[in-house]
Design a protein around this motif. Structure first.
Motif, PDB file in Angstrom:
ATOM      1  N   ALA A  40       0.847  -1.192   0.000  1.00 51.02           N
ATOM      2  CA  ALA A  40       0.000   0.000   0.000  1.00 51.02           C
ATOM      3  C   ALA A  40       0.880   1.237   0.000  1.00 51.02           C
ATOM      4  O   ALA A  40       2.064   1.170   0.351  1.00 51.02           O
ATOM      5  CB  ALA A  40      -0.887  -0.019   1.236  1.00 51.02           C
ATOM      6  N   ILE A  62      -3.627  -4.206   0.544  1.00 51.69           N
ATOM      7  CA  ILE A  62      -4.012  -4.034  -0.859  1.00 51.69           C
ATOM      8  C   ILE A  62      -4.962  -5.179  -1.229  1.00 51.69           C
ATOM      9  O   ILE A  62      -4.877  -6.272  -0.646  1.00 51.69           O
ATOM     10  CB  ILE A  62      -2.792  -3.994  -1.815  1.00 51.69           C
ATOM     11  N   SER A  66      -6.467  -6.519  -6.960  1.00 54.31           N
ATOM     12  CA  SER A  66      -5.343  -5.743  -7.523  1.00 54.31           C
ATOM     13  C   SER A  66      -4.114  -6.627  -7.664  1.00 54.31           C
ATOM     14  O   SER A  66      -3.377  -6.552  -8.654  1.00 54.31           O
ATOM     15  CB  SER A  66      -5.016  -4.551  -6.617  1.00 54.31           C
ATOM     16  N   TYR A  67      -3.895  -7.464  -6.647  1.00 50.89           N
ATOM     17  CA  TYR A  67      -2.744  -8.376  -6.701  1.00 50.89           C
ATOM     18  C   TYR A  67      -2.839  -9.295  -7.914  1.00 50.89           C
ATOM     19  O   TYR A  67      -1.874  -9.471  -8.666  1.00 50.89           O
ATOM     20  CB  TYR A  67      -2.667  -9.193  -5.403  1.00 50.89           C
ATOM     21  N   SER A 219      -7.861  -9.329   0.967  1.00 53.93           N
ATOM     22  CA  SER A 219      -6.723  -8.399   0.864  1.00 53.93           C
ATOM     23  C   SER A 219      -5.458  -9.063   1.417  1.00 53.93           C
ATOM     24  O   SER A 219      -5.536 -10.037   2.170  1.00 53.93           O
ATOM     25  CB  SER A 219      -7.021  -7.119   1.636  1.00 53.93           C
ATOM     26  N   GLU A 246      -6.327   1.347  -7.388  1.00 58.42           N
ATOM     27  CA  GLU A 246      -5.949   1.343  -5.973  1.00 58.42           C
ATOM     28  C   GLU A 246      -4.564   1.986  -5.827  1.00 58.42           C
ATOM     29  O   GLU A 246      -3.668   1.679  -6.629  1.00 58.42           O
ATOM     30  CB  GLU A 246      -5.898  -0.112  -5.471  1.00 58.42           C
ATOM     31  N   MET A 248      -0.982   2.190  -4.865  1.00 58.73           N
ATOM     32  CA  MET A 248       0.022   1.207  -4.449  1.00 58.73           C
ATOM     33  C   MET A 248       1.422   1.765  -4.672  1.00 58.73           C
ATOM     34  O   MET A 248       1.623   2.724  -5.422  1.00 58.73           O
ATOM     35  CB  MET A 248      -0.148  -0.096  -5.246  1.00 58.73           C
TER      36      MET A 248
END
Lengths: 397, 223
Positions: A40, A62, A66-67, A219, A246, A248
């Motif tokens: 993050a 996160i 998104s990962y 997350s 997001e 990051m």
């Protein structure tokens, strides 16, 4: 006393240099082969410290989405998610996948290896770092209870989720040794609603439950990325840092480590300055002692002159004395350092995960060992010139 | 002549107007043993320092064993002294933390005369001839008795087989018994080695041991 002062100065100087080099080597070898660390939005140092060194606290998580999105980038060769926040008897728990054991490297791209057992293959399996197993006396098959949070004593334990030890890693000399590795699904299971966490008594979940789709995390704390080509590092980093869905941060471990050295560099300089001042004081003390001895050695000087010693012989005698004292002091200091290293290296490793090699000789160390006799010879120039002048005085009468 | 001084005038650099020695002529034959006496501060030690080349004489001629000390530089005089002159000091001046052997070997190390000889054996022979027990050879000199220190000091002065021995008030700090003992050891050795001796003291009772006795004021007009 002069000998002791020089010994202490050498001990401090070489000791600081040794620990400094070892700390740098140890830190630099903690993570290898990882191209980017992603977490993050926070400071790059903070991200490095909590994701790799298990120091500090993550600012935010996160999302799993998104990962997955970034991991599917064609430039990404592999990715390892990590999830932090739990602990066991003061040791941090790291939620991850089996990819961690395949891709995480330390030192000179050395892969993790098992001293016993295998990687986890079920939700409630756990793999221990070598130091955790040794310190807590755990062996394969034993069950452990994890605690919520990272304090060494926690009142909120995941009592209904005992984890069975399936593997113990070989010693790495990195924070991995002090880490408890569980599957991400295990982390999710512990914190899932109705899981009976936080001391609420529910029927115990069978520990052999296999990883299930339902336990996919929402997350994670951070993830490590390996790319197909080093040329792509900056491109992927830019993509992540400008990721619209997001906020990051992607960092290069090497660059972040450099920032860390810049920060601790000042502290190192202060330590070096202090030890250099100790050395200066010791060498000046040597000069003062030799000067005083010249005054007390009038008979000896006269004797040597009568026996045929030329004035330069007396000058060299004092210089040689200074050289011998400084070399003896160095030898004593080095022996003292070896002794201390033998005594404290285990404690340093246990407390800070810092491996100290038994060899204290670095290029800087050699420089110090050249400077000390040089400084001693220079300081002895005053008493030796005085004795030379005293010896020559016979001729000038 | 072993030693010959002609028109020697010497004053310290700080007090050039006040001569310490003014010797018109003085000489000593080979094997001669002379006792020079005079009060403290009269210039006895200065005379010895001139004869050994420790002090440089710029006015007059000093000839020792046929060599003109005036024409030598400092280094040459140092070598000459190490090779040809033995020295016995007031209170013996042994280095207290060195053993008897090391004190004697120290004198050898500056002399070129003994460079090609088996050194330690010769030192041990000398210590034996002076009746110093082997058990005492390696003890620090500070732990030897006064009598033993005397003998070590004599051994050190003789180890390079010098032609000339200079003794600068060696008995001044000794009691009667030790003084007599010192002389009884020294004099026969000198006779055996046919050495020239210049013995300086303010103690006139020692004159009985010497065939030639001179007051310093008979040698130097500056007193």
């Amino acid at each position: 006393m002069t000998l002791m002062a020089i010994s202490v100065a050498i001990f401090v100087l070489l000791g600081i240099e040794h620990i400094r080099h070892q700390a740098r080597d140890s830190f630099a070898s903690t993570v290898s082969g990882v191209d980017l660390i992603v977490g993050a939005k926070t400071g790059s140092l903070n991200l490095l410290l909590y994701s790799v060194f298990r120091v500090g606290t993550p600012t935010d998580n996160i999302s799993w989405a998104s990962y997955k999105d970034i991991s599917s980038n064609p430039g990404v060769a592999w990715s390892v998610p990590i999830s932090l926040g739990d602990s066991h008897q003061g040791y941090r728990v790291l939620g991850t996948t089996t990819a961690y054991f395949e891709h995480f490297s330390y030192g000179n791209k050395r892969k993790l290896s098992f001293s016993a057992g295998t990687p986890f293959d079920a939700t409630h399996n756990v793999v221990l770092g070598s130091e955790v197993a040794a310190a807590l006396g755990y062996s394969l098959g034993a069950q452990i209870i994890l605690s919520h949070g990272i304090a060494s004593t926690s009142f909120t334990q995941h009592k209904n989720h005992p984890f069975q030890i399936t593997g113990i890693l070989d010693q790495t000399g990195t924070p991995v040794d002090q880490t408890i590795h569980v599957p991400l699904s295990g982390i999710e299971a512990m914190h899932a609603r109705g899981s009976g966490s936080l001391g609420i008594d529910l029927p115990k979940e069978p520990p052999q439950k296999t990883i299930h789709e339902d336990l996919t995390p929402e997350s994670i704390t951070a993830f490590l990325l390996g790319l197909n080509s080093k040329m792509m590092i900056f491109g992927v980093q830019r993509e992540i840092n400008t990721y619209k869905k997001e906020p990051m941060l992607a960092i290069l471990p090497g660059v972040a480590l450099s920032e860390l050295w810049q920060m601790v560099g000042l502290f190192e300089d202060v330590l070096r300055l202090i030890s250099a001042l100790v050395l200066v004081a010791a060498v000046l003390g040597l000069g003062a002692v030799l000067l005083a001895s010249v005054r007390e050695r009038d008979h000896e000087i006269h004797l040597l002159r009568v026996l045929g010693a030329p004035p330069y012989y007396l000058l060299l005698l004092i210089e040689l004395e200074a050289l011998l004292i400084s070399l003896s002091g160095m030898l004593l200091g080095i022996l003292l350092l070896y002794l201390c290293l033998a005594l404290v290296s285990d404690n340093l490793f246990a407390s800070f995960g810092l491996h100290l090699s038994p060899s204290v000789f670095t290029s800087d160390g050699f420089m110090i060992m050249l400077v000390v006799p040089g400084a001693a010879l220079l300081t002895a120039a005053v008493p030796s010139m005085r004795i030379y002048a005293h010896a020559r005085a016979y001729d000038n009468h | 002549m072993t030693i010959e001084l002609n028109r020697v005038n010497f004053a310290h650099a700080e007090t050039p107007e006040k001569p310490v020695l003014a010797i018109d002529h003085w000489s000593l034959s080979a094997g001669e043993q002379v006792f020079i006496h005079g009060p403290s501060g009269s210039g006895k030690s200065t005379l010895l320092n001139l004869l050994s080349g420790l002090l440089e004489c710029r006015d007059g001629e000093i000839s020792v064993l046929g060599a003109r000390l005036n024409t030598m530089n400092s280094r040459q005089r140092d070598k000459f002294r190490a090779n040809h002159i033995g020295y016995v000091f007031q209170r013996f001046n042994l280095i207290p933390y060195l053993s008897a052997i090391d004190n004697i070997e120290l004198a050898r190390s500056f002399s070129a005369r003994c460079a090609d000889r088996p050194t330690l054996r010769q030192t041990e022979d000398l210590l034996c001839s002076l009746k110093i027990e082997p058990s005492e050879w390696t003890r620090p000199c500070s732990r030897l008795s006064t009598g033993q220190q005397q003998r070590v000091a004599i051994a050190r002065s003789l180890v390079n087989r010098p032609e000339i021995l200079i003794a600068d008030e060696p008995t001044s700090s000794l009691d009667q018994a030790n003084r007599d003992n010192f002389m009884s050891v020294l004099m026969p050795l000198l006779a055996d080695h046919k050495m020239t001796l210049i013995f300086v003291s303010h103690d006139l009772s020692l004159a009985q041991y010497f065939p030639r006795v001179q007051a310093l004021d008979e040698i130097s007009e500056a007193i």
